[in-house]
Design an enzyme around this catalytic site. Structure first.
Site, PDB file in Angstrom:
ATOM      1  N   ASP A  14      24.287 -39.064  90.517  1.00  0.00           N
ATOM      2  CA  ASP A  14      25.610 -39.044  89.915  1.00  0.00           C
ATOM      3  C   ASP A  14      25.666 -37.770  89.065  1.00  0.00           C
ATOM      4  O   ASP A  14      24.649 -37.146  88.772  1.00  0.00           O
ATOM      5  CB  ASP A  14      25.844 -40.300  89.070  1.00  0.00           C
ATOM      6  CG  ASP A  14      27.326 -40.637  88.934  1.00  0.00           C
ATOM      7  OD1 ASP A  14      28.154 -39.732  89.088  1.00  0.00           O
ATOM      8  OD2 ASP A  14      27.642 -41.802  88.667  1.00  0.00           O
ATOM      9  N   CYS A  15      26.860 -37.368  88.665  1.00  0.00           N
ATOM     10  CA  CYS A  15      27.009 -36.034  88.080  1.00  0.00           C
ATOM     11  C   CYS A  15      26.330 -35.918  86.716  1.00  0.00           C
ATOM     12  O   CYS A  15      26.648 -36.672  85.788  1.00  0.00           O
ATOM     13  CB  CYS A  15      28.473 -35.662  88.024  1.00  0.00           C
ATOM     14  SG  CYS A  15      29.131 -35.479  89.693  1.00  0.00           S
TER      15      CYS A  15
END
Length: 805
Positions: free
Chosen positions: A331-332
């Site tokens: 995920d970012c």
């Protein structure tokens, strides 16, 4: 002429030509043969010819291996007759260390000397192609995409084939955007298949709900549809992905920001039983049956270990046990938080080593770009760790057809901008909204309204809010029709009042709304939530309607001539007990976030042009549930803890999972079974402390589990006056239920939709597998099937089954 002069000419030509191969072959070989005889000079030229940028002209979508350039034939990674893994390995073997590291992030730069264009891994398509990530732009020929209902409402149809058709459209439109040159990648970070465990979760709207069976089925249908597979999964997709799906967020992720606790630092304490029985099954289905080409590891830690740094999760489970073949993205900024926020890694280089060795392949963010070189120099990672990740990444790009020449001349190349927002796609968005909307209450058959029953007042902050219909992760819709506009299609002079300044409803014009309601023959209140109340990075702290909404609703209902209709546009459940118990509120509709066609679908239901059939995919809890800590991941109830979801929750409910009314009534009857006694062949039956004997699913093996199946038929009859689409839900429960805190109260074992005319009957068959449907996880996460009597239920009809070990 010396070597430097030749290289200068080459350099200038590189800046003035898109394709140099033909020019060079006709010009340079002639000049070199006359000007130089040395092997070294020929080697320089050969290297240059290998490094010519064969990138296509800007008008075509980005791709490698343009067949018009003969130099590409020298690269094995461009040969479509070779296995994908060999092609990917060949490409990786040609990269320098710096080039390799540059490819480990979502915005991967191009490699001009090999003709490899830049690539963006991050695009979104949760319920339609969206411009949320950097991969998609709606600034060219394509200005919009079909915006389907938010996933929580789509799930309420309990129709796997419809889910598949929606994903097919999303994949097709994604390819159309790519072929139009408005996409930098074809990897989409959807679906979100986390379990909607807590009603306050801001992202629950993105999920198919609280049940692992439904969520797993949704994952399979979505992935197959988006990637270009068939509904039954029998299509071969080795080299022809329509688009790439990515199941997220792996795993046990369902808290964003609640009372100061964020997803970035949250450590989810999860039992082995809950992991095996609730949190992991959707991901297992996504991989094994859906054959997803991507997974996203989550921000949170699970039992102390960050998901993106857990080799047991990513390598041993996903790749080993479930045979995952694809890429794994963080995920970012999930890699940076392992060091910066969680303190799990002692240095940035340790964080890089943790994730690469765990099996993660690409970092959404720039952390790996910044710190992998020093991690390599410090020998915390090896080049082979990087190569493993890159082979996974380039394999997916090759499977997407982006290394086979111009994609518009290949499979899916005929999909054009005309296929985006097509009439058929928009019709499916309307169908999905119709089939998802749930009728929660309909006292004295208040609905449907006739179209000629006097004046109508429409009141509420969500009545004329087009954007609210879309939910989060939405792209620009093909068209928008607000609920008010759609209702005015039936009652042209319907009077409208906003009622509240916004859904927060800190200011409510109650007196004005009451005056309007008092003068109308019928009243529709359109209330609920929007993205200011629930969304990513924002969980709710209570389950009530915001601000003065309740006061507005009750005041209007009290003043109106007849009972009012209350419509709720929201993702997560709200406690509307006050409305369910109020006789002046005759009908209640939950419309989720119904997408671009949601206003039309809602009006069709209110005025009887569509018979509602949606059923709730989540339990609706009372406000008192806010006393339960959102950080408590336990599913099962215990002393002082009510448990979670319909499977384990012991407490009052506003509405049950699966609740949903219709304008018709449906009757169920189990058909007679040839055999209601089932036997598990188990050489070593075991007993638990409660003296219930059980068999281990793992010891039964595939053959034993295949034998331990039975087919059950249910006859469904539409006894109402109106044709309708009706989802049939079948549950199973053990005779002891959840009395000892080990078993679920009941468990959904199957669901199918059927369309029935007035008075029509249909027979629906379910296959019940003891291993798959009647098993539970023990305390160490091992699936077991207990002996004893089970009951299958559909509606109010029940069938006993006896399991013998």
């Amino acid at each position: 002429m010396n070597v430097n002069s030749i290289l200068t000419i080459i350099s200038r030509l590189c800046h003035s030509h898109h394709s140099l191969s033909q020019f060079l072959s006709s010009l340079f070989f002639f000049r070199i043969s006359k000007m130089a005889k040395s092997v070294s000079l020929l080697l320089i030229l050969f290297f240059f010819l290998h490094g010519v940028d064969p990138a296509p002209p800007p008008s075509s979508p980005p791709h490698a291996c343009d067949p018009s350039n003969p130099t590409t034939k020298l690269f094995q990674f461009c040969r479509t007759d070779l296995p994908i893994s060999r092609r990917a390995r060949d490409l990786v073997s040609r990269l320098t260390v710096d080039e390799k590291i540059s490819q480990l992030v979502n915005s991967a730069p191009g490699i001009p000397r090999l003709g490899v264009p830049a690539y963006e891994w991050w695009s979104e398509a949760l319920h339609g192609v969206a411009g949320v990530g950097p991969g998609i732009r709606f600034n060219g020929t394509v200005k919009a995409a079909t915006s389907f209902p938010q996933v929580i409402l789509t799930a309420a149809s309990f129709d796997s084939y419809q889910w598949f058709r929606i994903a097919q459209v999303i994949g097709k439109e994604a390819r159309g955007v790519y072929n139009a040159g408005q996409a930098k990648g074809m990897t989409f970070w959807a679906p979100n298949i986390n379990i909607f465990r807590d009603p306050r979760w801001g992202r629950g709207q993105e999920t198919p709900g609280e049940d692992p069976t439904v969520t797993g089925a949704y994952a399979v249908a979505y992935v197959r549809g988006l990637q270009g597979d068939s509904f039954d999964g029998r299509k071969t997709l080795s080299g022809h992905l329509q688009a790439s799906a990515c199941c997220k967020h792996f795993t046990a992720y369902d808290l964003d920001r609640w009372k100061g606790i964020t997803r970035y630092v949250f450590n989810a304490q999860v039992s082995l039983a809950d992991l095996a029985e609730t949190y992991q099954p959707p991901f297992k289905k996504c991989i094994e049956e859906g054959r997803a080409s991507g997974i996203m590891c989550a921000y949170n830690r699970v039992n102390g270990i960050p998901s993106c740094a857990d080799p047991n999760l990513l390598t041993r489970t996903a790749r080993g046990l479930w045979h995952f073949q694809g890429y794994i993205t963080s995920d970012c900024d999930a890699v940076s938080i392992i060091y910066d926020d969680q303190g799990y890694a002692k240095t940035p280089e340790d964080a890089v080593a943790d994730v690469l060795k765990a099996g993660m392949d690409v970092n959404c963010g720039s952390y790996l770009q910044k710190h992998t070189k020093s991690a390599l120099q410090q020998k915390k990672v090896s080049e082979s760790d990087i190569d493993r990740a890159l082979i996974n990444l380039f394999s997916v790009r090759i499977r997407l057809g982006l290394f086979n020449g111009d994609p518009t001349k290949l499979t899916y190349g005929n999909i054009s901008p005309k296929d985006v927002c097509s009439p058929a796609h928009q019709a499916l968005a309307l169908e999905a909204a119709r089939n998802g909307i749930v009728l929660l209450k309909n006292a004295l058959k208040l609905l449907p309204f006739s179209q000629s029953s006097g004046s109508l007042a429409v009141i509420g902050p969500n009545a004329y809010a087009a954007k609210t219909l879309l939910g989060n992760y939405a792209g620009p819709p093909c068209k928008t029709v607000t609920p008010l506009d759609a209702i005015r299609g039936y009652v042209k002079n319907a009077v409208y009042h906003q009622g509240c300044d916004s859904v927060a409803c800190s200011n409510a014009a109650i007196d004005q709304a009451v005056a309007i309601a008092r003068n109308a023959d019928r009243v529709v209140l359109i209330m609920g939530l929007d993205q200011t109340q629930e969304k990513e990075d924002m969980d709710r702290v209570d389950l009530s309607l915001p601000g003065k909404q309740r006061e507005l609703i009750t005041s209007v209902a009290k003043a109106s001539k007849k009972p009012v209709v209350l419509v709720l546009i929201c993702g997560g459940p709200v406690d509307i007990s006050f409305a369910t118990n109020n006789d002046k509120i005759g009908s209640i509709i939950w419309a989720g976030y119904p997408g671009e066609a949601g206003g039309v679908a809602l009006a069709e239901i209110i005025f009887g042009e569509h018979n509602p059939g949606g059923r709730l995919p989540v339990t609706w809890y009372p406000q008192s549930f806010v006393n339960v800590k959102m950080t408590d991941m336990r599913m099962r109830s215990s002393s002082g803890y009510p448990g979670r979801t319909y499977r384990f929750y012991k407490g009052p409910k506003v509405f049950e999972f699966g609740h949903g009314l219709s304008y018709s009534t449906y009757a169920y009857r189990f058909k007679t079974l040839p055999q209601t006694n089932l036997y598990l062949n188990q050489s070593k039956p075991q007993s638990n402390s409660g003296s219930v004997r059980y068999a281990l699913v793992s010891e039964m093996g595939k053959e034993g589990c295949d034998v331990a199946k039975t087919k059950v038929s249910v006859e469904v009859e539409n006894q109402g006056e109106m044709a309708g689409k009706h989802p049939v839900l079948m549950f199973a429960r053990h005779e002891r239920g959840g009395e000892d805190g080990k078993r679920a109260e009941k468990q959904l074992v199957g669901f199918k939709s059927v369309v029935l005319s007035k008075g029509e009957k249909a027979e629906i068959e379910f296959e019940i597998g003891l291993c798959e449907h009647l098993s539970r996880a023990n305390e160490v996460g091992v699936m077991v099937v207990e002996e004893g009597k089970y009951f299958l239920t559909a509606g109010d009809s029940e069938l006993p089954l006896t399991v013998n070990v």
